[in-house]
Design a protein around this motif. Structure first.
Motif, PDB file in Angstrom:
ATOM      1  N   ARG A 187       0.888  -1.231  -0.086  1.00 36.28           N
ATOM      2  CA  ARG A 187       0.056  -0.133  -0.123  1.00 36.28           C
ATOM      3  C   ARG A 187       0.971   1.305  -0.074  1.00 36.28           C
ATOM      4  NH1 ARG A 187      -2.715  -3.552   3.717  1.00 36.28           N
ATOM      5  NH2 ARG A 187      -1.373  -2.174   5.342  1.00 36.28           N
ATOM      6  N   PRO A 188       0.288   2.340  -0.577  1.00 35.12           N
ATOM      7  CA  PRO A 188       1.232   3.526  -0.590  1.00 35.12           C
ATOM      8  C   PRO A 188       0.943   4.026   0.946  1.00 35.12           C
ATOM      9  CG  PRO A 188      -0.915   4.023  -1.696  1.00 35.12           C
ATOM     10  CD  PRO A 188      -0.856   2.466  -1.483  1.00 35.12           C
ATOM     11  N   ALA A 189       1.653   5.020   1.172  1.00 32.00           N
ATOM     12  CA  ALA A 189       1.890   5.763   2.568  1.00 32.00           C
ATOM     13  C   ALA A 189       0.368   6.483   2.609  1.00 32.00           C
ATOM     14  CB  ALA A 189       2.691   6.489   2.808  1.00 32.00           C
ATOM     15  N   ASN A 190      -0.242   6.566   3.687  1.00 30.46           N
ATOM     16  CA  ASN A 190      -1.284   7.388   4.213  1.00 30.46           C
ATOM     17  C   ASN A 190      -1.113   8.911   3.958  1.00 30.46           C
ATOM     18  OD1 ASN A 190      -3.551   8.740   4.941  1.00 30.46           O
ATOM     19  ND2 ASN A 190      -4.160   7.288   6.832  1.00 30.46           N
ATOM     20  N   PRO A 191      -1.618   9.687   3.061  1.00 32.49           N
ATOM     21  CA  PRO A 191      -1.185  10.971   3.084  1.00 32.49           C
ATOM     22  C   PRO A 191      -1.639  11.915   3.965  1.00 32.49           C
ATOM     23  CG  PRO A 191      -2.830  10.588   1.457  1.00 32.49           C
ATOM     24  CD  PRO A 191      -2.338   9.285   2.011  1.00 32.49           C
ATOM     25  N   TRP A 192      -2.565  11.419   4.860  1.00 30.62           N
ATOM     26  CA  TRP A 192      -3.235  12.371   5.879  1.00 30.62           C
ATOM     27  C   TRP A 192      -2.713  12.103   7.342  1.00 30.62           C
ATOM     28  CZ3 TRP A 192      -6.269  15.766   3.774  1.00 30.62           C
ATOM     29  CH2 TRP A 192      -6.754  15.621   2.585  1.00 30.62           C
ATOM     30  N   PRO A 193      -2.675  13.381   7.966  1.00 29.11           N
ATOM     31  CA  PRO A 193      -3.105  14.475   7.841  1.00 29.11           C
ATOM     32  C   PRO A 193      -2.116  15.487   6.934  1.00 29.11           C
ATOM     33  CG  PRO A 193      -1.904  14.355   9.997  1.00 29.11           C
ATOM     34  CD  PRO A 193      -2.002  13.082   9.448  1.00 29.11           C
ATOM     35  N   LEU A 194      -2.703  16.593   6.345  1.00 28.70           N
ATOM     36  CA  LEU A 194      -2.020  17.477   5.399  1.00 28.70           C
ATOM     37  C   LEU A 194      -1.765  18.826   6.284  1.00 28.70           C
ATOM     38  CD1 LEU A 194      -1.233  17.972   2.463  1.00 28.70           C
ATOM     39  CD2 LEU A 194      -3.629  18.872   2.115  1.00 28.70           C
ATOM     40  N   ARG A 195      -0.796  19.245   6.120  1.00 25.14           N
ATOM     41  CA  ARG A 195      -0.301  20.443   6.647  1.00 25.14           C
ATOM     42  C   ARG A 195       0.305  21.497   5.584  1.00 25.14           C
ATOM     43  NH1 ARG A 195       1.273  16.320   9.940  1.00 25.14           N
ATOM     44  NH2 ARG A 195       0.240  16.297  12.010  1.00 25.14           N
ATOM     45  N   TYR A 196      -0.053  22.680   5.635  1.00 24.25           N
ATOM     46  CA  TYR A 196       0.530  23.658   4.541  1.00 24.25           C
ATOM     47  C   TYR A 196       0.415  24.855   4.916  1.00 24.25           C
ATOM     48  CZ  TYR A 196      -4.522  24.534   3.432  1.00 24.25           C
ATOM     49  OH  TYR A 196      -5.676  24.983   3.578  1.00 24.25           O
ATOM     50  N   ARG A 197       0.947  25.843   4.405  1.00 26.35           N
ATOM     51  CA  ARG A 197       1.233  27.282   5.080  1.00 26.35           C
ATOM     52  C   ARG A 197      -0.105  28.080   4.116  1.00 26.35           C
ATOM     53  NH1 ARG A 197       4.350  28.580   8.493  1.00 26.35           N
ATOM     54  NH2 ARG A 197       6.202  27.507   9.195  1.00 26.35           N
ATOM     55  N   LEU A 198      -0.796  29.019   4.568  1.00 28.54           N
ATOM     56  CA  LEU A 198      -1.845  29.887   4.152  1.00 28.54           C
ATOM     57  C   LEU A 198      -1.332  30.762   3.411  1.00 28.54           C
ATOM     58  CD1 LEU A 198      -4.161  30.111   7.059  1.00 28.54           C
ATOM     59  CD2 LEU A 198      -4.524  28.924   4.939  1.00 28.54           C
ATOM     60  N   PRO A 199      -1.853  31.372   2.193  1.00 31.49           N
ATOM     61  CA  PRO A 199      -1.193  32.389   1.442  1.00 31.49           C
ATOM     62  C   PRO A 199      -1.268  33.691   1.850  1.00 31.49           C
ATOM     63  CG  PRO A 199      -3.530  32.055   0.620  1.00 31.49           C
ATOM     64  CD  PRO A 199      -3.325  30.967   1.831  1.00 31.49           C
ATOM     65  N   ASP A 200      -0.655  34.657   1.279  1.00 25.78           N
ATOM     66  CA  ASP A 200      -0.687  36.145   1.849  1.00 25.78           C
ATOM     67  C   ASP A 200      -1.956  36.775   1.542  1.00 25.78           C
ATOM     68  OD1 ASP A 200       2.033  35.674   2.866  1.00 25.78           O
ATOM     69  OD2 ASP A 200       2.712  36.303   0.851  1.00 25.78           O
TER      70      ASP A 200
END
Length: 384
Positions: A187-200
């Motif tokens: 199985r592929p890795a579970n991509p969740w949770p997802l973390r990212y930076r918000l736009p300006d």
């Protein structure tokens, strides 16, 4: 309330919270199709049965009546309460179904896995990854959903995470999904949770990190309604305030309010276990472990004391699974009016066509437009 007829009996079922004018049933053709398949195929139910995403307890109630003792895994507080209420309504032992949230440890072994396909493909992906270690070569895996809910991408998830998958013919616009577990599958890795930076360009949250568990609304981006709301949040008053982020999702509204107002105490509320976990991580990432805040999974504001808040921030949903309804928003407006102190404000963002200003004027006796765009409007109503 309506009568749900199955091969194992007839059951009186209702959604939770039950509303006397609610027209939406607590089951649909997909639930009927899956239960009929289990009966006609004589699927053994004496082992460990897990039900993923039972929306209002129709599957769990019927299985409990059959003596299957299922474990019901849900991301919805309302669904969990519906299971308990429908068991009681039909005279069934409340311990006949073990309800676990998506944040709890999954079952260690599953002999029959029944999946009610959720609206969120991400939530399905995450939960299949979490349940996959409990599935063995002899596990019966059957999913169900309406035709509009089952796509090629849905089947590909079952294939990629569990094993070879096929779908049934449609019956009353519902389909079944049949998967044969492949214990040797890589199985592929579970991509969740997802973390990212918000736009300006969105105020105090510009460039800050947010956390998103699977299933949270717009988990991979900032939705345009929230973006518009962030640009028009009420200014701090300089006095201590209790602010409620109602239907908090990943918590960006409450986190922005806390960053702008160091005197504010925050309460994040959502009926999704995944959402509240996301909001807590988002808040703590940006404000640290010591900033005062509470995180509540519940039925809107039902468990929040009367006259205990100064400001409620709300971006209400207007869908219940596939159905469009204003019932949820109306209950949130009513709850906000109850928990606000005199002089406290409810701030709402919504699509213009939903006409929230009319409902707010009827409930609060007042409503003003804070900001508007061709698509959205931000409204304020004051508790007198």
């Amino acid at each position: 309330m309506n009568c749900f007829t199955t091969a194992w009996g007839e059951f009186e079922l209702a959604r939770f919270p039950e509303h006397p004018r609610e027209q939406l049933r607590a089951w649909d053709a997909a639930d009927e199709y899956l239960l009929r398949h289990l009966d006609e195929a004589a699927v053994p139910l004496d082992g460990a049965v897990a039900v993923l995403g039972d929306r209002w307890g129709a599957l769990s109630t019927a299985l409990a009546a059959k003596g299957a003792a299922p474990t019901s895994v849900t991301d919805s507080y309302l669904s969990a309460r519906a299971v308990a209420a429908n068991l009681a309504r039909n005279g069934l032992d409340p311990s006949a179904v073990e309800v676990r949230s998506t944040r709890n440890a999954p079952p260690e072994r599953v002999d029959v896995l029944l999946v009610r396909v959720p609206k969120s493909l991400a939530l399905l992906e995450d939960q299949l990854h979490r349940l996959a270690p409990a599935v063995h070569a002899g596990t019966v895996v059957a999913g169900t959903g309406m035709v509009t809910e089952i796509h090629t991408s849905t089947l590909q998830l079952f294939e990629r995470i569990l094993g070879p998958t096929r779908t049934s013919l449609a019956v009353r616009k519902a389909r079944l999904i049949h998967t044969v577990p492949d214990t040797g599958l890589v199985r592929p890795a579970n991509p969740w949770p997802l973390r990212y930076r918000l736009p300006d360009g969105i105020g105090v949250l510009s460039g800050r990190q947010v956390a998103n568990q699977a299933g949270v609304f717009c988990a991979d981006r900032l939705d345009i309604g929230t973006r518009f709301f962030l640009q028009h949040l009420p200014e701090p008053t300089g006095a201590p305030r209790r602010i409620v982020d109602l239907g908090c999702g990943n918590g960006v509204l409450g986190t922005a309010a806390a960053l702008a107002d160091p005197h504010a105490e925050l309460l994040f509320v959502d009926e999704s276990f995944q959402a509240v976990a996301s909001a807590e991580e988002t808040f703590r990432t940006n404000l640290g472990p010591d900033r005062r805040a509470e995180f509540l999974v519940g039925d809107a504001l039902a468990d929040v004391p009367t006259a205990s808040a100064d400001l409620v921030l709300l971006n209400p949903p207007f869908h219940s699974h596939q159905a469009t309804t204003d019932t949820i928003a109306h209950r949130m407006f009513t709850g906000a009016r109850r928990v606000l102190r005199p002089g406290g404000e409810l701030h709402v963002v919504g699509n213009r066509h939903l006409g929230y200003h009319l409902k707010l004027r009827r409930l609060f006796g007042n409503c003003r437009t804070v900001a508007g765009s061709p698509k959205f409007t931000v409204l304020s109503a004051v508790r007198r």
